[in-house]
Design a protein around this motif. Structure first.
Motif, PDB file in Angstrom:
ATOM      1  N   GLU A  86      -0.097   4.721  -7.496  1.00 51.30           N
ATOM      2  CA  GLU A  86       0.303   3.760  -6.473  1.00 51.30           C
ATOM      3  C   GLU A  86      -0.716   3.340  -5.416  1.00 51.30           C
ATOM      4  O   GLU A  86      -1.223   4.548  -4.899  1.00 51.30           O
ATOM      5  N   VAL A  87      -1.027   2.369  -5.213  1.00 51.39           N
ATOM      6  CA  VAL A  87      -2.032   1.715  -3.899  1.00 51.39           C
ATOM      7  C   VAL A  87      -1.529   1.616  -2.663  1.00 51.39           C
ATOM      8  O   VAL A  87      -1.822   2.328  -1.921  1.00 51.39           O
ATOM      9  N   VAL A  88      -0.578   1.037  -2.740  1.00 53.66           N
ATOM     10  CA  VAL A  88       0.320   0.835  -1.600  1.00 53.66           C
ATOM     11  C   VAL A  88       1.702   0.914  -1.850  1.00 53.66           C
ATOM     12  O   VAL A  88       1.904   0.760  -3.063  1.00 53.66           O
ATOM     13  N   GLU A  89       2.785   0.941  -1.109  1.00 59.36           N
ATOM     14  CA  GLU A  89       4.310   1.227  -1.567  1.00 59.36           C
ATOM     15  C   GLU A  89       4.506  -0.020  -2.486  1.00 59.36           C
ATOM     16  O   GLU A  89       4.594  -1.021  -2.168  1.00 59.36           O
ATOM     17  N   GLY A  90       4.953   0.239  -3.872  1.00 59.49           N
ATOM     18  CA  GLY A  90       5.620  -0.967  -4.749  1.00 59.49           C
ATOM     19  C   GLY A  90       4.494  -1.467  -5.613  1.00 59.49           C
ATOM     20  O   GLY A  90       4.464  -2.174  -6.321  1.00 59.49           O
ATOM     21  N   PRO A 117      -5.462  -7.643  -6.308  1.00 58.75           N
ATOM     22  CA  PRO A 117      -5.604  -7.393  -4.942  1.00 58.75           C
ATOM     23  C   PRO A 117      -4.806  -8.167  -4.008  1.00 58.75           C
ATOM     24  O   PRO A 117      -4.683  -7.462  -2.787  1.00 58.75           O
ATOM     25  N   ALA A 118      -4.440  -9.215  -4.508  1.00 57.42           N
ATOM     26  CA  ALA A 118      -3.392  -9.845  -3.581  1.00 57.42           C
ATOM     27  C   ALA A 118      -2.028  -9.163  -3.232  1.00 57.42           C
ATOM     28  O   ALA A 118      -1.637  -9.419  -2.172  1.00 57.42           O
ATOM     29  N   ARG A 119      -1.590  -8.412  -4.275  1.00 61.88           N
ATOM     30  CA  ARG A 119      -0.407  -7.702  -3.877  1.00 61.88           C
ATOM     31  C   ARG A 119      -0.732  -6.531  -3.114  1.00 61.88           C
ATOM     32  O   ARG A 119       0.290  -6.013  -2.166  1.00 61.88           O
ATOM     33  N   VAL A 120      -1.788  -5.954  -3.042  1.00 63.22           N
ATOM     34  CA  VAL A 120      -2.282  -4.814  -2.482  1.00 63.22           C
ATOM     35  C   VAL A 120      -2.076  -5.359  -0.756  1.00 63.22           C
ATOM     36  O   VAL A 120      -1.710  -4.592   0.116  1.00 63.22           O
ATOM     37  N   VAL A 121      -2.747  -6.580  -0.480  1.00 64.22           N
ATOM     38  CA  VAL A 121      -2.601  -7.357   0.601  1.00 64.22           C
ATOM     39  C   VAL A 121      -1.385  -7.382   1.115  1.00 64.22           C
ATOM     40  O   VAL A 121      -0.889  -7.569   2.257  1.00 64.22           O
ATOM     41  N   ASP A 122      -0.717  -7.991   0.307  1.00 65.64           N
ATOM     42  CA  ASP A 122       0.735  -8.648   0.790  1.00 65.64           C
ATOM     43  C   ASP A 122       1.459  -8.356  -0.452  1.00 65.64           C
ATOM     44  O   ASP A 122       1.969  -9.114  -1.451  1.00 65.64           O
ATOM     45  N   PRO A 123       2.324  -7.157  -0.513  1.00 68.10           N
ATOM     46  CA  PRO A 123       3.136  -6.800  -1.686  1.00 68.10           C
ATOM     47  C   PRO A 123       4.356  -7.416  -1.983  1.00 68.10           C
ATOM     48  O   PRO A 123       4.506  -7.700  -2.933  1.00 68.10           O
ATOM     49  N   ASP A 124       4.817  -8.349  -1.166  1.00 63.04           N
ATOM     50  CA  ASP A 124       6.091  -9.068  -1.254  1.00 63.04           C
ATOM     51  C   ASP A 124       5.676 -10.524  -1.407  1.00 63.04           C
ATOM     52  O   ASP A 124       6.592 -11.309  -1.512  1.00 63.04           O
ATOM     53  N   SER A 139     -11.219  -0.814  -2.186  1.00 58.26           N
ATOM     54  CA  SER A 139     -11.461   0.549  -1.596  1.00 58.26           C
ATOM     55  C   SER A 139     -10.351   1.341  -1.581  1.00 58.26           C
ATOM     56  O   SER A 139     -10.180   2.528  -1.977  1.00 58.26           O
ATOM     57  N   ALA A 140      -9.064   0.622  -1.339  1.00 55.35           N
ATOM     58  CA  ALA A 140      -7.757   1.231  -1.499  1.00 55.35           C
ATOM     59  C   ALA A 140      -7.517   1.676  -3.024  1.00 55.35           C
ATOM     60  O   ALA A 140      -7.000   3.057  -2.876  1.00 55.35           O
ATOM     61  N   ALA A 141      -7.789   0.803  -3.615  1.00 54.12           N
ATOM     62  CA  ALA A 141      -7.230   1.224  -5.235  1.00 54.12           C
ATOM     63  C   ALA A 141      -8.153   2.355  -5.611  1.00 54.12           C
ATOM     64  O   ALA A 141      -7.824   3.570  -6.177  1.00 54.12           O
ATOM     65  N   VAL A 142      -9.560   2.587  -5.193  1.00 50.82           N
ATOM     66  CA  VAL A 142     -10.245   3.678  -5.690  1.00 50.82           C
ATOM     67  C   VAL A 142      -9.846   5.023  -4.911  1.00 50.82           C
ATOM     68  O   VAL A 142      -9.962   6.247  -5.498  1.00 50.82           O
ATOM     69  N   VAL A 143      -9.458   4.787  -3.532  1.00 49.97           N
ATOM     70  CA  VAL A 143      -9.001   5.968  -3.049  1.00 49.97           C
ATOM     71  C   VAL A 143      -7.741   6.566  -3.650  1.00 49.97           C
ATOM     72  O   VAL A 143      -7.716   7.877  -3.961  1.00 49.97           O
ATOM     73  N   ALA A 144      -6.896   5.602  -3.853  1.00 48.89           N
ATOM     74  CA  ALA A 144      -5.624   6.103  -4.641  1.00 48.89           C
ATOM     75  C   ALA A 144      -5.764   6.777  -5.825  1.00 48.89           C
ATOM     76  O   ALA A 144      -5.326   7.712  -6.390  1.00 48.89           O
ATOM     77  N   ALA A 145      -6.968   6.279  -6.857  1.00 48.18           N
ATOM     78  CA  ALA A 145      -7.380   6.822  -8.241  1.00 48.18           C
ATOM     79  C   ALA A 145      -7.967   8.145  -7.850  1.00 48.18           C
ATOM     80  O   ALA A 145      -8.183   8.882  -8.958  1.00 48.18           O
ATOM     81  N   GLY A 146      -8.283   8.608  -6.727  1.00 49.14           N
ATOM     82  CA  GLY A 146      -8.898   9.868  -6.497  1.00 49.14           C
ATOM     83  C   GLY A 146      -8.243  10.964  -6.714  1.00 49.14           C
ATOM     84  O   GLY A 146      -8.609  12.228  -6.852  1.00 49.14           O
ATOM     85  N   CYS A 147      -6.906  10.595  -7.131  1.00 48.09           N
ATOM     86  CA  CYS A 147      -5.947  11.921  -7.578  1.00 48.09           C
ATOM     87  C   CYS A 147      -6.251  12.376  -8.998  1.00 48.09           C
ATOM     88  O   CYS A 147      -6.076  13.548  -9.149  1.00 48.09           O
ATOM     89  N   VAL A 148      -7.023  11.362  -9.761  1.00 51.65           N
ATOM     90  CA  VAL A 148      -7.530  11.865 -11.195  1.00 51.65           C
ATOM     91  C   VAL A 148      -8.749  11.644 -11.336  1.00 51.65           C
ATOM     92  O   VAL A 148      -9.429  12.295 -12.261  1.00 51.65           O
ATOM     93  N   LEU A 149      -9.716  11.137 -10.437  1.00 51.88           N
ATOM     94  CA  LEU A 149     -11.106  10.832 -10.886  1.00 51.88           C
ATOM     95  C   LEU A 149     -11.728  10.476  -9.538  1.00 51.88           C
ATOM     96  O   LEU A 149     -11.310  10.117  -8.545  1.00 51.88           O
ATOM     97  N   VAL A 150     -13.151  10.882  -9.610  1.00 49.94           N
ATOM     98  CA  VAL A 150     -14.022  10.721  -8.601  1.00 49.94           C
ATOM     99  C   VAL A 150     -15.386   9.930  -9.053  1.00 49.94           C
ATOM    100  O   VAL A 150     -15.835  10.307 -10.197  1.00 49.94           O
ATOM    101  N   PRO A 151     -15.456   8.821  -8.746  1.00 53.45           N
ATOM    102  CA  PRO A 151     -16.839   8.047  -9.054  1.00 53.45           C
ATOM    103  C   PRO A 151     -18.047   8.641  -8.609  1.00 53.45           C
ATOM    104  O   PRO A 151     -18.118   9.518  -7.499  1.00 53.45           O
TER     105      PRO A 151
END
Length: 237
Positions: A86-90, A117-124, A139-151
């Motif tokens: 999950e990058v942002v809620e939903g 990326p458009a849904r990360v900016v405006d989920p609804d 950047s937000a997606a890579v941070v969220a992926a940090g729970c399982v990997l690190v570039p």
């Protein structure tokens, strides 16, 4: 003899909308004056070299391995992990890891992140992301992926390689989306190996024209139908 309308009278009639479209010089299905001239992004996939990742298969949605057909010679093995984060809620992004082992030694580890990326900016919303918004969403997606990997270099844009990018544009005030889509289908395109019109089940049955080849595909579809009325009628993406 009946006098023809002057240019001024014709212009006034067009503004009032009391002249038949068939009598206008420009009777296209798209109102060019009202077109959206902004293009944006609605799908992005990037790959990168991985510094470290979670090798516990329980923390992934799926795991698979494939041995090289020449295993007896080089003993290469490719393992793939994938899951949603999950990058942002939903709003989720697909995260994958590809581990390559050759001659019983680790050869390389590659990561992948794919999302809208458009849904990360405006989920609804149903809009598109600008270039700046896309970079922020990445950047937000890579941070969220940090729970399982690190570039290897998560803070350096040049370390990410674009695998797929969908650039889109919305055309508004289309008088008849279905007629426009069907009318564009027969146009000869030497570069296109695929050229078909269909009711796309992945877009709630929206009428869709798909044209393309192995290098890429262009789709034109009824956005109003795809969003089930979430955008203005006559919107084609």
């Amino acid at each position: 003899m009946r006098e023809g309308k002057s240019k001024t009278q014709k212009k006034d009639a067009l503004v009032r909308g009391d002249e038949s479209p068939s009598n206008r010089r420009d009777s296209s299905l798209v109102n060019r004056e009202c077109d959206s001239k902004e293009a944006g992004v609605d799908r992005l996939s990037v790959s990168f070299v991985v510094y470290d990742f979670d090798a516990d298969g329980n923390n992934w949605d799926s795991y698979a391995q494939q041995h090289s057909q020449q295993r007896s010679r080089d003993g290469s093995l490719v393992e793939t992990y994938s899951r949603q984060v999950e990058v942002v809620e939903g709003v989720e992004a697909f995260v994958g890891v590809r581990v390559i082992t050759a001659k019983s030694r680790l050869a390389a580890v590659y990561g992948k992140v794919e999302f809208n990326p458009a849904r990360v900016v405006d989920p609804d919303g149903y809009g598109l992301a600008s270039v700046d918004e896309t970079l922020g969403a990445l950047s937000a997606a890579v941070v969220a992926a940090g729970c399982v990997l690190v570039p290897v270099r998560h803070d350096e844009l040049s370390s990410f390689r674009i695998k797929r990018i969908d650039v889109a544009r919305d055309f508004r005030f289309v008088m008849s989306p279905s007629a426009l889509i069907r009318g564009l289908a027969p146009i000869p395109r030497n570069w296109a190996r695929r050229n078909l019109v269909h009711a796309d089940p992945s877009k709630h049955g929206a009428q869709t024209l798909m044209v393309g080849s192995g290098a890429g595909v262009v789709r034109l579809y009824d956005k109003f139908a795809e969003t089930r009325g979430g955008v203005e009628p006559g919107t084609v993406r």
